[in-house]
Write an enzyme that holds these catalytic residues in place. Sequence first.
Site, mmCIF file in Angstrom:
data_model
loop_
_atom_site.group_PDB
_atom_site.id
_atom_site.type_symbol
_atom_site.label_atom_id
_atom_site.label_comp_id
_atom_site.label_asym_id
_atom_site.label_seq_id
_atom_site.Cartn_x
_atom_site.Cartn_y
_atom_site.Cartn_z
ATOM 1 N N ASP A 191 0.839 -1.199 0.000
ATOM 2 C CA ASP A 191 0.000 0.000 0.000
ATOM 3 C C ASP A 191 0.874 1.250 0.000
ATOM 4 O O ASP A 191 1.945 1.274 0.593
ATOM 5 C CB ASP A 191 -0.884 -0.011 1.248
ATOM 6 C CG ASP A 191 -2.139 0.823 1.097
ATOM 7 O OD1 ASP A 191 -2.372 1.344 -0.004
ATOM 8 O OD2 ASP A 191 -2.895 0.919 2.078
ATOM 9 N N HIS A 201 -9.545 -0.811 -8.330
ATOM 10 C CA HIS A 201 -9.460 0.213 -7.290
ATOM 11 C C HIS A 201 -8.408 1.269 -7.619
ATOM 12 O O HIS A 201 -8.666 2.474 -7.495
ATOM 13 C CB HIS A 201 -9.131 -0.457 -5.951
ATOM 14 C CG HIS A 201 -8.795 0.499 -4.857
ATOM 15 N ND1 HIS A 201 -9.705 1.398 -4.347
ATOM 16 C CD2 HIS A 201 -7.631 0.710 -4.172
ATOM 17 C CE1 HIS A 201 -9.132 2.111 -3.392
ATOM 18 N NE2 HIS A 201 -7.874 1.728 -3.273
#
Length: 499
Positions: free
Chosen positions: A225, A362
Amino acid sequence: MRLAFVPFLAVAVALQPAFCTPSSVLKPRTRTNSLLISPAALPALPSAQQAASASADAGLNLTNIQGDILIGMKKNKELFFFFTIINSTLFRSQLGSGILPLITPTSQLLAVDTQPTTAVNLAFSQRGLTTLDITDDLGDTAFANGQIDNVASILGDETSNWESAFAGTSIHGVFLLASDTVDNVNATLSQIQALLNGSITEAYSLQGQARPADQQGHEHFGFMDGISNPAVTGFSTPLPGQQVIDPGLFLLGETGDTVTRPAWAKDGSFLAFRQLQQRVPEFNKFLVDNALSNPNLTADQNAELLGARMMGRWKSGAPVDLTPTVDDPVLAADPQRNNNFNYSHPGFDLDTDQTHCPFSAHLRKTNPRAGLTPENTANHIIRAGIPYGPEVTDAENASNVSSTDPSLERGLAFVAYQSDINAGFAFLQQFWANNAGYGVDPIIGTDGLGQPDVPRSPSGLDPADPTRIITIEQDFVVSRGGEYFFSPSLSAIQNTLAI
């Protein structure tokens, strides 16, 4: 896919004596290791020398900007301590002399030998500023109204899932305490509470921590991330593919901020906080039950492929746009390559090609890159969150169901910084992630009406048949609530908030 654009230090700069006193004088330096994590996949922070040179050219004062804003997703342990002010006069009297010397500026985090034992940042909700008799309009309606305002229609939350503290009116501010051990964090919190001498009470708290071992830097679904954070002019040196954004999109009163602000608000930033529960066993079961059918991959690899196409990156961090059917950990670990893509490929039509990356992924929904012409520079955020909660238990893995035990809840303590919440975090969620055009975001997208587990059918998840519909009938990310805050500069804390 081509989308229509939606309108919608200097380090040497002198500061006031009360907080330009070197922190090394205020508290001894004992650090030999960084309080931050540094996974190879994430863009490295600039050195102190690089940052000093860049910020001087851009006129930024990194000794005045709270450290969390520009650092991004590199925290090891971090406590979010939400508080209620019960004696505003006492609180303000302790800010300048007691708390301000503990606040960590950006410049202090860029070298191990200047890092504190625990980094401390402080932000206030609109209710908190009002309680302190600060009534200036900061020029952000979302901040002024608070996150609970119209949250179902704007963010798509089911507010019955919210923690009661976020749904109420008791949160006036938040201390963000980051270190490499929980003991350090707790010791600093005790110090702060002693200094504030009963002027605040705890409204809520959430302990975050980087995941263990080779999962450091990964969120609970398993994906690396924070790779896609933008580069900020005057702070960071851009990597290939990294968008370069004016500091005013994140810092009030700086180049690129077009809103009229009170002078004291310069170098502050709006913090959007969200507690996002992740239903990891359910997500993993969905991938297995709906695994793709690439004949060159095993069943497990086909499940991983589906997850990668839903996210837009493999768990390693390698983008599916560059490696569509197989993970490439070497690519993932190379910051010179792992963000250098824009969804366009020679010989492929950007408006129809989903063989490389689904339109609904996403990563693509929250930053369309070449899908906008020119590429978007108006709706960026700096993400600075951290995972919270324990690893998945054997019992949860066996049942494919998340435990209802609150102590086993896990997810992401989501933090985003911007100078305009409606153009930043709220825009990304409402107009891109929740937008059914090209498919609702399969990770964080909702129907936009605050209804839980509404079926959604994102497009292009199967590269062999982009028209195939794979219906998702449950939410893998559940909002547990949040709030909007203002992170003031150190000078603002001294000269405006403290008495």
